[in-house]
Design a protein around this motif. Structure first.
Motif: not given
Length: 574
Positions: A307-330
């Motif tokens: 993937s040339a797109i991924a090759a041109a992109q810097d990596a994001f931090p290697d951590d366990d951060a929650a990037m998407i959270e849904a909490d009781g969405l109604t």
């Protein structure tokens, strides 16, 4: 038993539009009564052009085409009065109700008043739409719209039924319903041509006609084509980093194609090729080929793993951060609850899938999580940002690809790229670099000046993905990103998505392709506004495994879990 009659006969059919290369070139084949003929091929192969020629809406440039014994050049009116035709896009009137649409089409088809009550009752029962006769067509789910389109096509029982990709945007349960209805029609001797991008549907057809770049590559029973890759398809298990392993394996000499299947990888080898070297601890064994394996092999293999797109992109931090959270969405619309108490967390570098039947609430959940819809209660967060308070700030860190093509149709590819680069705050050298990269990677230069609305579906989807990736987002929201596109284009999309995830991008995706669901690390199955199952693809398949079905597919799991939820609901009601 006598041979089925040939309802459509194609002999050297060619269609040319202006100075462009032929849309169809010397195509020959037949469509028989009492059978389902699958019309398959990648985007731009000529499928829709061929169907329109069969309807008499266009004339061939060369060759001969007869439908029900009539020449399409001279007897178009006779053909149109005797066939049923369901176009690719929903062709009914969304402001009219189900009943009003049927009345209108009965008028257009000349159905006598004395016959209407009985015919309407039969078709509404057949399509299970009787409960929705007073509902506006625009308020129907994708599957129900397709059923209404089918009912209108059948108002006067045709000898030939032409269906242009009826399963696009339709969930697996509705597709099975449509398929069962069409099979019932063939038992009455009706011939069906079913154009499709779903190759499991093609595999179930009596015969297939495979088109590519306007030429017929194969015509005959699907099993005959599938048999050509017998002994060349393998399943690799015991792999830890499956996305990384897939990217390496598909670039090995002799590997024609590779896809992720849950915790395993499925490989297609070239004829006579040796098995590729595997990571330590991995196991490989032969597995039963599918029509899709033969399809990809006949078209020259998949897109590879780089993937040339991924090759041109810097990596994001290697951590366990929650990037998407849904909490009781109604979310409630008046008295109707579209989504109720949806909760999950998606860590960085994970692909999370939202699956569910049409109208189940997954798109509502999806829109709440990317800030397009305000929840009635509950919270959604992206990269730690509360969407109800700082939606604009969150949108700067996410990329969004809508279910329907949502870019500017009157603008060219280049103008769309420039516009979205500006929207995301890119300017100067950075803007030129990113738009140039997208043009190169997605091969836009040949069409750069063409209005987006005139592009083939596959190119439209590439443009929408390019716009979503323009600013190198941390989180990517993909709402049915490959609906209606062919398997080769879908592989290209997932090659980029998998590589971006390896760089730490987090992906939330909805899809009706169950083989795409296999790419997800985890899935939430949404039904009647609630999450009824949460787990990895293999966990969901194991949950429904039984002595009668020891090795269920993802589609089998989808259908079984929805039926299980219905049974529990009926027990509670009793």
């Amino acid at each position: 038993m006598s041979e089925p009659a040939d309802l459509v006969v194609l002999e050297g059919v060619t269609k040319v539009f202006g100075d462009a290369p032929p849309a169809l070139k010397d195509v020959s084949g037949t469509v028989r009564g009492g059978e389902i003929t699958g019309l398959v091929g990648p985007d731009g192969a000529g499928k829709t052009t061929l169907i329109r020629l069969m309807t008499g809406l266009m004339e061939p440039t060369g060759g001969t085409l007869t439908v029900l014994g009539h020449d399409t050049r001279t007897d178009a009116a006779a053909i149109q009065s005797a066939i049923g035709y369901m176009p690719q896009r929903f062709g009914l009137y969304e402001d009219l109700t189900v009943g009003e649409n049927m009345t209108l089409y009965a008028d257009l088809r000349g159905l006598p008043q004395a016959e209407r009550e009985a015919v309407f009752d039969e078709l509404l029962t057949f399509t299970d739409l009787k409960r929705f006769t007073a509902r506006r067509a625009g308020h129907l789910s994708g599957g129900m719209k397709q059923k209404l389109g089918l009912a209108c096509a059948l108002l006067r029982k045709p000898r030939l039924l032409l269906l242009d990709e009826p399963g696009v945007g339709v969930d697996p349960i509705s597709r099975r319903d449509l398929w069962a209805m069409v099979e019932d029609l063939t038992r009455e001797g009706i011939g069906v041509l079913w154009a499709t991008a779903y190759l499991e549907e093609a595999e179930a057809c009596d015969r297939v006609l495979l088109l590519n770049e306007g030429e017929a590559l194969f015509a005959g029973p699907p099993a005959e084509m599938t048999g050509r890759v017998q002994g060349r398809v393998y399943r690799v298990e015991g792999i830890g980093a499956r996305r990384t392993a897939l990217a390496h394996l598909v670039d090995e000499a002799g590997v024609r194609d590779g896809v992720i299947q849950g915790e395993a990888i499925r490989l297609l080898l070239a004829e006579g090729a040796e098995r590729p070297p595997l990571p330590d601890g991995a196991r490989i064994e032969a597995t039963r080929p599918r029509f899709e394996d033969a399809f990809v092999d006949r078209l020259g293999g998949g897109p590879g793993g780089h993937s040339a797109i991924a090759a041109a992109q810097d990596a994001f931090p290697d951590d366990d951060a929650a990037m998407i959270e849904a909490d009781g969405l109604t979310k409630r619309f008046g008295d109707f609850t579209a989504a109720a108490d949806i909760s999950f967390k998606v860590p960085r570098g994970e692909i999370f899938g939202l699956l569910g039947p049409n109208g189940a609430g997954k798109s509502t959940t999806f829109k709440m999580l990317c800030g397009l819809l305000r929840p009635t209660s509950g919270t959604g967060r992206v990269a730690g940002i509360d969407l109800s308070r700082q939606a604009a700030q969150a949108r700067g860190r996410l990329g969004y690809m809508a279910q329907k093509f949502s870019l500017y149709g009157d603008l060219s590819i280049q103008q769309n790229l420039d516009f979205f680069a500006g929207v995301y705050g890119l300017s100067g050298r950075r803007k030129r670099t990113r738009t140039g990269l997208m043009r190169e990677i997605f091969d836009f230069d040949r069409h750069a000046g063409q209005p987006a609305k005139e592009l083939p579906l596959g190119l439209k989807q590439r443009l929408a993905l390019a716009a979503a990736l323009m600013h190198e987002p941390e989180v990517l929201f993909l709402d049915e990103p490959t609906s209606g596109v062919d398997p080769i284009t879908r592989r290209e999309f997932w090659m980029h998505i998998n590589a971006l995830v390896e760089k730490g991008v987090t992906v939330l995706v909805t899809t009706h392709f169950m083989d795409e669901a296999e790419y997800c690390d985890r899935i939430s199955l949404i039904y009647r506004g609630r999450s009824i199952a949460l787990g990895s693809p293999d966990e969901l398949k194991r949950r429904v495994a039984s002595p009668d079905q020891p090795d269920p597919t993802m589609e089998d799991a989808f259908v079984a879990l929805v039926k299980e939820a219905d049974a529990e609901r009926e027990e509670e009601a009793a």
